[in-house]
Motif scaffolding. Structure first.
Motif, PDB file in Angstrom:
ATOM      1  N   ASP A   7       0.829  -1.202   0.000  1.00 19.50           N
ATOM      2  CA  ASP A   7       0.000   0.000   0.000  1.00 19.50           C
ATOM      3  C   ASP A   7       0.867   1.257   0.000  1.00 19.50           C
ATOM      4  N   PHE A   8       1.881   1.208   0.768  1.00 19.44           N
ATOM      5  CA  PHE A   8       2.789   2.365   0.834  1.00 19.44           C
ATOM      6  C   PHE A   8       3.433   2.622  -0.511  1.00 19.44           C
ATOM      7  N   LEU A   9       3.952   1.577  -1.167  1.00 21.36           N
ATOM      8  CA  LEU A   9       4.638   1.734  -2.453  1.00 21.36           C
ATOM      9  C   LEU A   9       3.652   2.069  -3.578  1.00 21.36           C
ATOM     10  N   GLU A  10       2.457   1.629  -3.465  1.00 20.00           N
ATOM     11  CA  GLU A  10       1.439   1.875  -4.486  1.00 20.00           C
ATOM     12  C   GLU A  10       1.190   3.373  -4.642  1.00 20.00           C
ATOM     13  N   ARG A  11       1.332   4.121  -3.631  1.00 24.46           N
ATOM     14  CA  ARG A  11       1.106   5.560  -3.691  1.00 24.46           C
ATOM     15  C   ARG A  11       2.099   6.248  -4.621  1.00 24.46           C
ATOM     16  N   PHE A  12       3.267   5.699  -4.785  1.00 18.68           N
ATOM     17  CA  PHE A  12       4.312   6.370  -5.586  1.00 18.68           C
ATOM     18  C   PHE A  12       4.401   5.854  -7.013  1.00 18.68           C
ATOM     19  N   ARG A  13       3.772   4.816  -7.396  1.00 20.86           N
ATOM     20  CA  ARG A  13       3.933   4.200  -8.701  1.00 20.86           C
ATOM     21  C   ARG A  13       3.541   5.107  -9.847  1.00 20.86           C
ATOM     22  N   PRO A  14       2.375   5.641  -9.967  1.00 19.55           N
ATOM     23  CA  PRO A  14       2.007   6.388 -11.156  1.00 19.55           C
ATOM     24  C   PRO A  14       2.588   7.813 -11.212  1.00 19.55           C
ATOM     25  N   ARG A  30      -7.934   7.397  -5.378  1.00 21.60           N
ATOM     26  CA  ARG A  30      -9.374   7.444  -5.094  1.00 21.60           C
ATOM     27  C   ARG A  30     -10.051   8.544  -5.889  1.00 21.60           C
ATOM     28  N   SER A  31      -9.490   9.687  -5.916  1.00 19.49           N
ATOM     29  CA  SER A  31     -10.114  10.766  -6.681  1.00 19.49           C
ATOM     30  C   SER A  31     -10.057  10.474  -8.176  1.00 19.49           C
ATOM     31  N   ALA A  32      -8.984   9.795  -8.639  1.00 19.67           N
ATOM     32  CA  ALA A  32      -8.911   9.420 -10.057  1.00 19.67           C
ATOM     33  C   ALA A  32      -9.992   8.406 -10.399  1.00 19.67           C
ATOM     34  N   LEU A  33     -10.172   7.407  -9.535  1.00 16.54           N
ATOM     35  CA  LEU A  33     -11.226   6.411  -9.776  1.00 16.54           C
ATOM     36  C   LEU A  33     -12.611   7.058  -9.695  1.00 16.54           C
ATOM     37  N   ALA A  35     -13.361  10.144 -10.358  1.00 17.84           N
ATOM     38  CA  ALA A  35     -13.542  10.961 -11.555  1.00 17.84           C
ATOM     39  C   ALA A  35     -13.823  10.085 -12.767  1.00 17.84           C
ATOM     40  N   GLU A  36     -13.195   8.919 -12.822  1.00 15.97           N
ATOM     41  CA  GLU A  36     -13.399   8.003 -13.941  1.00 15.97           C
ATOM     42  C   GLU A  36     -14.786   7.370 -13.903  1.00 15.97           C
ATOM     43  N   LEU A  37     -15.286   7.074 -12.717  1.00 17.85           N
ATOM     44  CA  LEU A  37     -16.573   6.382 -12.595  1.00 17.85           C
ATOM     45  C   LEU A  37     -17.757   7.331 -12.451  1.00 17.85           C
ATOM     46  N   GLU A  38     -17.510   8.585 -12.252  1.00 17.58           N
ATOM     47  CA  GLU A  38     -18.588   9.540 -12.049  1.00 17.58           C
ATOM     48  C   GLU A  38     -19.567   9.577 -13.227  1.00 17.58           C
ATOM     49  N   PRO A  39     -19.138   9.594 -14.508  1.00 20.84           N
ATOM     50  CA  PRO A  39     -20.104   9.581 -15.613  1.00 20.84           C
ATOM     51  C   PRO A  39     -20.939   8.294 -15.640  1.00 20.84           C
ATOM     52  N   VAL A  40     -20.315   7.167 -15.280  1.00 19.90           N
ATOM     53  CA  VAL A  40     -21.059   5.893 -15.256  1.00 19.90           C
ATOM     54  C   VAL A  40     -22.139   5.958 -14.187  1.00 19.90           C
ATOM     55  N   PHE A  41     -21.778   6.465 -13.001  1.00 23.59           N
ATOM     56  CA  PHE A  41     -22.756   6.567 -11.927  1.00 23.59           C
ATOM     57  C   PHE A  41     -23.854   7.568 -12.275  1.00 23.59           C
TER      58      PHE A  41
END
Length: 158
Positions: A7-14, A30-33, A35-41
């Protein structure tokens, strides 16, 4: 605080483009997901409203069908009660007819039996009367004959 190293390392990957190393900034997945799912919802919200409308319409139609079925059942029950009363009356009339026919047949048989007995009595009555008279004559015997013979016979001493 992250619970695992992953979890710690995942924060730095992208964070960062390929190439020379740069200062990495933790990404907000979380905010990226979101934002990506907001139109679907947003599209699902319309579908959810439509689904609620369809369920409500189905409930109204089910109530209407149930009410119509209840009215039809009440009508059928009333009709059946009316037919049952008519059937009872018909059966009662048939039983009365049968009873009348049986009574008439019994009366006819009784009349025939009475006629047969009367015919037998008519045949035997003269013989029985004659037999009874003979028995009386035998019982009275000569007393009656003697009394009758004296006045009419003329052979007495008076």
């Amino acid at each position: 605080m992250p619970t695992t190293i992953r979890d710690f390392l995942e924060r730095f990957r992208p964070a960062g483009a390929p190439g020379a190393a740069a200062v990495a900034v933790p990404s907000d997945r979380r905010s990226a997901l979101a934002a990506e799912l907001e139109p679907v919802f947003a599209l699902l919200a319309d579908a959810e409203v439509e689904q609620r409308r369809m369920v409500e319409e189905a409930r109204r139609r089910a109530c209407a069908v149930r009410d119509a079925a209840r009215e039809q059942a009440t009508g059928l029950v009333n009709e059946a009660r009316g037919r049952a009363a008519a059937e009872r009356a018909a059966v009662s009339a048939a039983v009365q007819r049968t009873g009348t026919q049986e009574r008439q047949a019994l009366m006819a048989a009784a009349s025939e039996e009475a006629a047969r007995i009367e015919a037998g009595v008519s045949e035997r009555t003269p013989l029985l009367v004659e037999k009874a008279l003979r028995s009386i004559e035998v019982m009275l015997g000569d007393d009656m004959l003697g009394d009758e013979a004296t006045p009419t016979g003329g052979g007495g001493t008076s």
